[in-house]
Design a protein around this motif. Structure first.
Motif, short mmCIF file in Angstrom:
data_model
loop_
_atom_site.label_atom_id
_atom_site.label_comp_id
_atom_site.label_asym_id
_atom_site.label_seq_id
_atom_site.Cartn_x
_atom_site.Cartn_y
_atom_site.Cartn_z
N ASN A 188 101.84 98.24 64.47
CA ASN A 188 103.22 97.91 64.09
C ASN A 188 103.65 96.53 64.56
N LEU A 189 102.71 95.70 64.98
CA LEU A 189 103.07 94.38 65.50
C LEU A 189 103.75 93.51 64.44
N GLY A 190 103.34 93.65 63.20
CA GLY A 190 103.95 92.87 62.12
C GLY A 190 105.43 93.16 61.98
N ILE A 191 105.76 94.43 61.98
CA ILE A 191 107.17 94.81 61.84
C ILE A 191 107.97 94.38 63.07
N VAL A 192 107.34 94.38 64.23
CA VAL A 192 108.02 93.93 65.45
C VAL A 192 108.40 92.46 65.32
N PHE A 193 107.46 91.63 64.87
CA PHE A 193 107.77 90.20 64.69
C PHE A 193 108.84 89.98 63.64
N ALA A 194 108.78 90.72 62.55
CA ALA A 194 109.80 90.58 61.50
C ALA A 194 111.18 90.97 62.02
N LEU A 195 111.24 92.05 62.80
CA LEU A 195 112.52 92.49 63.34
C LEU A 195 113.06 91.52 64.40
N ILE A 196 112.16 90.95 65.19
CA ILE A 196 112.60 89.94 66.16
C ILE A 196 113.17 88.73 65.43
N GLY A 197 112.53 88.33 64.33
CA GLY A 197 113.05 87.22 63.53
C GLY A 197 114.42 87.53 62.96
N ALA A 198 114.57 88.72 62.39
CA ALA A 198 115.86 89.12 61.83
C ALA A 198 116.93 89.15 62.92
N ALA A 199 116.58 89.71 64.06
CA ALA A 199 117.54 89.77 65.18
C ALA A 199 117.91 88.37 65.65
N ALA A 200 116.92 87.48 65.75
CA ALA A 200 117.19 86.10 66.19
C ALA A 200 118.14 85.40 65.23
N ALA A 201 117.93 85.59 63.93
CA ALA A 201 118.82 84.96 62.94
C ALA A 201 120.25 85.43 63.13
N ALA A 202 120.43 86.73 63.26
CA ALA A 202 121.78 87.27 63.40
C ALA A 202 122.39 86.92 64.76
N ILE A 203 121.60 87.03 65.81
CA ILE A 203 122.13 86.82 67.16
C ILE A 203 122.48 85.36 67.42
N PHE A 204 121.54 84.46 67.18
CA PHE A 204 121.79 83.06 67.53
C PHE A 204 122.83 82.41 66.63
N ALA A 205 122.75 82.66 65.32
CA ALA A 205 123.77 82.12 64.43
C ALA A 205 125.13 82.73 64.77
N GLY A 206 125.15 84.00 65.10
CA GLY A 206 126.39 84.66 65.50
C GLY A 206 126.96 84.11 66.80
N MET A 207 126.07 83.81 67.75
CA MET A 207 126.53 83.23 69.02
C MET A 207 127.14 81.84 68.78
N GLY A 208 126.51 81.05 67.93
CA GLY A 208 127.05 79.73 67.63
C GLY A 208 128.41 79.83 66.98
N SER A 209 128.55 80.77 66.04
CA SER A 209 129.84 80.97 65.39
C SER A 209 130.90 81.45 66.37
N ALA A 210 130.54 82.39 67.21
CA ALA A 210 131.51 82.91 68.18
C ALA A 210 132.01 81.79 69.09
#
Length: 161
Positions: free
Chosen positions: A3-25
């Motif tokens: 399941n390593l592939g899905i882990v990397f994909a989910l980390i990428g998705a989380a990073a997009a939402a988290i970091f862009a969200g932090m910048g906006s906040a």
């Protein structure tokens, strides 16, 4: 298959939402702090100040959009989940980086530009268009990063690595 592939994909998705969200906040908060004083002195300027405060919030939406697209592509949303290769997961992770990184920094930078624009509105409310234009210029780079991320995410889905 692991399941390593899905882990990397989910980390990428989380990073997009988290970091862009932090910048906006951070950006929205900066403008809110600047705008509170102006609105206290002249409540009629609230609408013009609010427009400037909304602008840095778009980066968070862009990161959220990229994250949702990855979750759709890998089947987490939509119910068609199947394991993906580590290479594909890493490609999704990499595809999320442009909006994660640029979204974070442009959200903060746009907040600073918009907060300066609040100063323009405080002194010369008839010049609000110029204040908005200066803040919107930062948005260009967030939009470019979003496009790179979205095109990359869609391309990874078509590769089938």
């Amino acid at each position: 298959m692991d399941n390593l592939g899905i882990v990397f994909a989910l980390i990428g998705a989380a990073a997009a939402a988290i970091f862009a969200g932090m910048g906006s906040a951070k950006g929205v908060g900066l403008v809110g702090q600047a705008g509170a004083g102006v609105v206290t002195e002249d409540p009629s300027k609230f609408g013009k100040v609010l427009i400037l405060q909304i602008l840095p919030g778009t980066q968070g939406l862009y990161g959220f959009l990229a994250a949702i697209l990855v979750l759709l592509q890998v089947g987490i949303i939509g119910g068609s989940f199947e394991p993906i290769s580590t290479a594909t997961g890493l490609l999704y992770f990499g595809a999320c980086l442009p909006i994660a990184v640029v979204g974070y920094f442009s959200g903060i930078s746009q907040g600073k530009a918009a907060a300066a624009g609040v100063g323009i509105i405080a002194k010369k409310p008839d010049q609000s268009g110029k204040a908005i234009t200066m803040a919107v210029m930062v948005e260009t780079y967030a939009v470019l990063a979003l496009l790179v991320s979205l095109l990359s995410i869609i391309s990874v889905g078509k590769l089938g690595v």
